[in-house]
Design an enzyme around this catalytic site. Structure first.
Site, PDB file in Angstrom:
ATOM      1  CG  ASN A 161       6.621   1.334  -7.891  1.00 31.31           C
ATOM      2  OD1 ASN A 161       6.200   2.487  -8.006  1.00 31.31           O
ATOM      3  ND2 ASN A 161       5.918   0.356  -7.333  1.00 31.31           N
ATOM      4  CD  GLU A 193       2.790  -0.487  -2.346  1.00 32.98           C
ATOM      5  OE1 GLU A 193       2.933   0.494  -3.095  1.00 32.98           O
ATOM      6  OE2 GLU A 193       3.757  -1.089  -1.831  1.00 32.98           O
ATOM      7  CD  GLU A 232       6.143  -5.761  -7.348  1.00 25.33           C
ATOM      8  OE1 GLU A 232       7.258  -5.240  -7.338  1.00 25.33           O
ATOM      9  OE2 GLU A 232       5.102  -5.131  -7.080  1.00 25.33           O
TER      10      GLU A 232
HETATM   11  P1  PGA Z   1      10.257  -2.944  -2.550  1.00 24.18           P
HETATM   12  O1  PGA Z   1       8.940  -2.700  -3.465  1.00 24.18           O
HETATM   13  O2  PGA Z   1      11.411  -3.129  -3.494  1.00 24.18           O
HETATM   14  O3  PGA Z   1      10.379  -1.708  -1.717  1.00 24.18           O
HETATM   15  O4  PGA Z   1       9.987  -4.173  -1.736  1.00 24.18           O
HETATM   16  C1  PGA Z   1       8.773  -3.384  -4.661  1.00 24.18           C
HETATM   17  C2  PGA Z   1       7.489  -2.931  -5.320  1.00 24.18           C
HETATM   18  O5  PGA Z   1       6.485  -2.740  -4.609  1.00 24.18           O
HETATM   19  O6  PGA Z   1       7.423  -2.760  -6.547  1.00 24.18           O
END
Ligand code: PGA
Length: 252
Positions: free
Chosen positions: A9, A98, A168
């Site tokens: 991502n 997010e 997550e």
């Molecule tokens: P990160 O993000 O691996 O930078 O912690 C994971 C995500 O938000 O999909």
């Protein structure tokens, strides 16, 4: 047998040229050494068409990071599921924390997005997960179940086959703080139990559930070694080909 997946991502990173360079490097790396899992990269909208074309004959699939909750029309600045599909992308990431937090995406809006994505032939990587405060209050199970009920548990069994879940924990995203493999396994098993309650044991067993949140080459083998963790959704460590390859190699 459910699929093992490592998905990147990119979030709001990389110019078009930088993204093409990264996708090219990954393509070459994985052509030289075939991965033992499905590999997906999630890119900003503007990269999708170019990167999909570039990766057409490769083992890497392409995902959008979002799509609109409307079909088409006067929604300035939005990108529809049909448009995403027309680029050659196969997946869309929906429900990322997010997007929920900074863009006020509610369960109802996400449900509309999921429905449109599936109606347009996209597969959905649907993200769920609790905040640090919710974890401190031991509410992670209730939060994850409510997020599933709010946006994806209305789907038919046939539609469900195109859903990948990404757990997550918000406190682990971009923080360097990873859930322990035991913490992650516990909630993954719970999520699978929730899926079984709605779609039956077989469908639950066939559902891919990814872990996301500061996953990197050093912790991926332990996480992926757990029976209910079927791979990862990777943010920061997907922005450099060697780092991302290191996580893909956890399946070796
Ligand atoms: P990160 O993000 O691996 O930078 O912690 C994971 C995500 O938000 O999909």
């Amino acid at each position: 047998m459910r699929k093992k997946i490592v998905a990147g991502n990119w979030k709001m990173n990389k110019t078009l040229q930088e993204g093409v360079a990264l996708a090219t490097e990954l393509k070459n790396t994985l052509a030289a050494e075939k991965p033992n899992c499905e590999v997906i990269i999630g890119t900003p909208f503007i990269h999708l068409a170019t990167v999909s074309e570039l990766l057409k004959d490769s083992v890497i699939a392409v995902s959008a990071e979002n799509c609109a909750n409307k079909e088409s029309g006067a929604y300035t600045g939005e990108v529809s599921a049909a448009m995403v599909k027309s680029t050659g992308a196969e997946y869309v990431i929906l429900g990322h924390s997010e997007r929920r937090e900074y863009y006020n995406e509610t369960p109802e809006i996400l449900k509309e997005k999921v429905d449109l994505a599936l109606a347009n032939g996209l597969k959905v990587i649907f993200c769920i997960g609790e905040t640090e405060q919710e974890r401190d209050n031991n509410q992670q199970e209730a939060v994850c179940k409510a997020e599933l009920q709010g946006s994806v548990f209305h789907l038919t069994a046939e539609q469900w086959k195109n859903i990948v879940i990404a757990y997550e924990p918000i406190w682990a995203i971009g923080t360097g703080k990873t859930a322990t493999a035991e913490q992650a396994e516990e909630i993954h098993a719970y999520i699978r139990k929730c899926v079984a309650e709605v779609y039956g044991a077989q469908a639950a067993d066939d559902t891919t559930i990814l872990y996301g949140g500061s996953c990197k080459a050093s912790n991926a083998p332990e996480l992926f070694g757990k029976p209910d963790i079927d791979g990862g959704l990777i943010g920061g460590a997907s922005l450099k080909a060697p780092d991302f390859k290191g996580i893909i190699d956890a399946w070796k």
